[in-house]
Scaffold this motif. Sequence first.
Motif, PDB file in Angstrom:
ATOM      1  N   UNK A  91      -4.342   8.472  -3.598  1.00  0.00           N
ATOM      2  CA  UNK A  91      -3.158   8.648  -2.750  1.00  0.00           C
ATOM      3  C   UNK A  91      -3.596   9.298  -1.447  1.00  0.00           C
ATOM      4  N   UNK A  92      -2.688   9.350  -0.519  1.00  0.00           N
ATOM      5  CA  UNK A  92      -2.993   9.965   0.779  1.00  0.00           C
ATOM      6  C   UNK A  92      -2.544  11.427   0.765  1.00  0.00           C
ATOM      7  N   UNK A  93      -3.002  12.146  -0.246  1.00  0.00           N
ATOM      8  CA  UNK A  93      -2.579  13.548  -0.400  1.00  0.00           C
ATOM      9  C   UNK A  93      -3.060  14.428   0.758  1.00  0.00           C
ATOM     10  N   UNK A  94      -4.118  14.006   1.438  1.00  0.00           N
ATOM     11  CA  UNK A  94      -4.632  14.805   2.548  1.00  0.00           C
ATOM     12  C   UNK A  94      -3.596  15.007   3.648  1.00  0.00           C
ATOM     13  N   UNK A  95      -2.731  14.015   3.830  1.00  0.00           N
ATOM     14  CA  UNK A  95      -1.760  14.092   4.920  1.00  0.00           C
ATOM     15  C   UNK A  95      -0.655  15.103   4.651  1.00  0.00           C
ATOM     16  N   UNK A 125       0.814  -1.222   0.000  1.00  0.00           N
ATOM     17  CA  UNK A 125       0.000   0.000   0.000  1.00  0.00           C
ATOM     18  C   UNK A 125       0.848   1.273   0.000  1.00  0.00           C
ATOM     19  N   UNK A 126       2.171   1.119  -0.088  1.00  0.00           N
ATOM     20  CA  UNK A 126       3.041   2.302  -0.062  1.00  0.00           C
ATOM     21  C   UNK A 126       2.841   3.194  -1.281  1.00  0.00           C
ATOM     22  N   UNK A 127       2.245   2.617  -2.335  1.00  0.00           N
ATOM     23  CA  UNK A 127       1.967   3.425  -3.523  1.00  0.00           C
ATOM     24  C   UNK A 127       1.044   4.588  -3.201  1.00  0.00           C
TER      25      UNK A 127
END
Length: 482
Positions: free
Chosen positions: A439-443, A405-407
Motif C-alpha cells: 500500500x502507499x502507507x508512506x503518504x 490501483x486504488x487498492x
Amino acid sequence: MAAVGGRAAGGKAEAEAEARLRAVLGSRRNANTALDMVQGLEADQEADVLAAIRTCSQLFCTLLQQGELFVGQLPGEEEALSADYSAEKKYKIWMRHRYSNCIEQLLNLMTHASDQVQEAALCTLMKFVQTEGKWPLVKYEEDTHYVFPWELFRSLVEQLLQVESDSSSLLARFEEYLEYEDVRYYTMASAAENIPRVIQTAKGVFLPVYHQNVFTLLSSIHMPAEESELKNFLVKQKGKHDEWKAAKLKEHRRIFERLWLVFLKHKLSTNLYKKVLVIFHESILPHMSKPILMIDFLTAAYEIGGAISLLALNGLFYLIHHHNLEYPDFYRKLYSLLDPSVLHVKYRARFFHLFDLFLSSSHLPAYLVAAFSKRLSRLTLTAPPQALLMVIPLICNLIRRHPSCKALVHRPGETQDLAADPYIMDEEDPTKCRAMESSLWELQLFEKEPKKRAKFAPLEFEPAEGLLSRKGDLVTHHWALE
C-alpha cells in the motif's frame, strides 16, 4: 583621434581598392592590377582586408557575368602561357587563376581574428557560389544538367567545420543560407563526407571543438515537412530537373539520416550527448527515412546513466509510439532510474515531466503502474520538500488514471511498518517487486504532519522585548525613548 584616424585609413584603403577595380574592368591592359587586388586580402590592417574583399567580390562577379573567366578544365598557368593559345584565351586562363587565388585567400580569411572579416569572406564566397551557379565554369550541355558549384561549396563547408577553433559565430551567420533548399542539401552532403575523413585522420583522438562545430551546424538544419515547400533555391536552374536531388524531399531525408548516423556513430562528450538527445525526438527522428536505425545509439546512450538515460528513453518512447518499435525493456529501464538521487538533481522537473508522459497510457497493466507508484511513494520518505511538490501529485495522477490501483490507497489493515512491507525496493524488475501486495502507507505521514501544531519554533535570534530593549545592545547605553 584613434577612431578618426582609423576611419581615414579605412576611407583611403576603400578609395585605392575602388580605383584598382575600375582600372581592371576598364581595360584588359590593366589585368596585372588584379594581382594587387588579390594580394590586398593578405593585408595586416582590418580596414584594408575588408576593402579588398569588397572589390574582389565586385571584380570576379562581374568577370563571371561577362564571360571573362576560362570555362572548363583549367590548364596550369605556366603551361597556358607557353602554349599556342590566342591572347584572349590566355587572358581568361590567367584571370581564372586569379579567381582561384582569391577563393583560396577568402577561405583562409574565414578563420581570421576579426569576426567582421570572417563574415565578409563567408558572404563573398556564397556570392561566388550563386554567381557561378548562374554562369558556371564547368561546361554543361544546355538545359540537360542541373548546375551547382559543388567543389567551391564543399571547400567552404570544410572551413566552417574547424578542428581546433570555435566556429559558432560564423555558423550562426551561415544559418541564414540554410533556408535555401540547395544550400541545405549540399551542406548535408559536404558534412557527411567531412566527418569520417576528419575523425579518421585524428586516429582515435577525441576532437571536442570539432564535434561541437559539427553539432552547431547540424542543429541549425531545419528540414521541410512537405515536398511542396522546396521552392527557395540559391542557384536558379534554367529548366525543371526531375533528377536533381536538391529538389526532392526524399533525397533531403536520405542525406539528413546519413549525416546524423555518421556523426552519432563516433564518441561524443557527455555535454554533447545531452544536447543531441534534447532535440532528438522533435528535430531529428521525425525527418529520418528509417528512424529505427537510431536504436543502437539510443540504447548506448541509456547505458551512460543520469539525465542522458532519461533523454535516451524519450527517444525510444517516440519510436515505440510513432514507429511501432517493440522494446519490452522500456519500462524496466525507466523503473531502474527511480532512485533517491533523481530527487536531488537539477533536471528533476524535466525528469518527472517525461516520467508522467511515459506513464500516460491508460492501457498499462495495473502491476506496472502499482510498481511505479509504490517506488515513488517510498522515495518520498527521504525527498526534499521541493521534490515532494512534484512527486505526490504525480502519484495521485497515476492512481486516478488507473482505478485498478486504488487498492494501494484503500487496502484495509494496510501495513505502516517498513520491515513488514511486502514491497521489495531493491528489485529492479517491476513485475517482481510485489507492489500490488503493498500500500502507499508512506503518504499517510504527509497527511498527518501538517495537522501537528508546533508549540514552540526554535529561532536563530533573540526575541525583542521592545524597540530599544534588546539585552546587551549598545544602542540602549547611549539612547533612550522619552
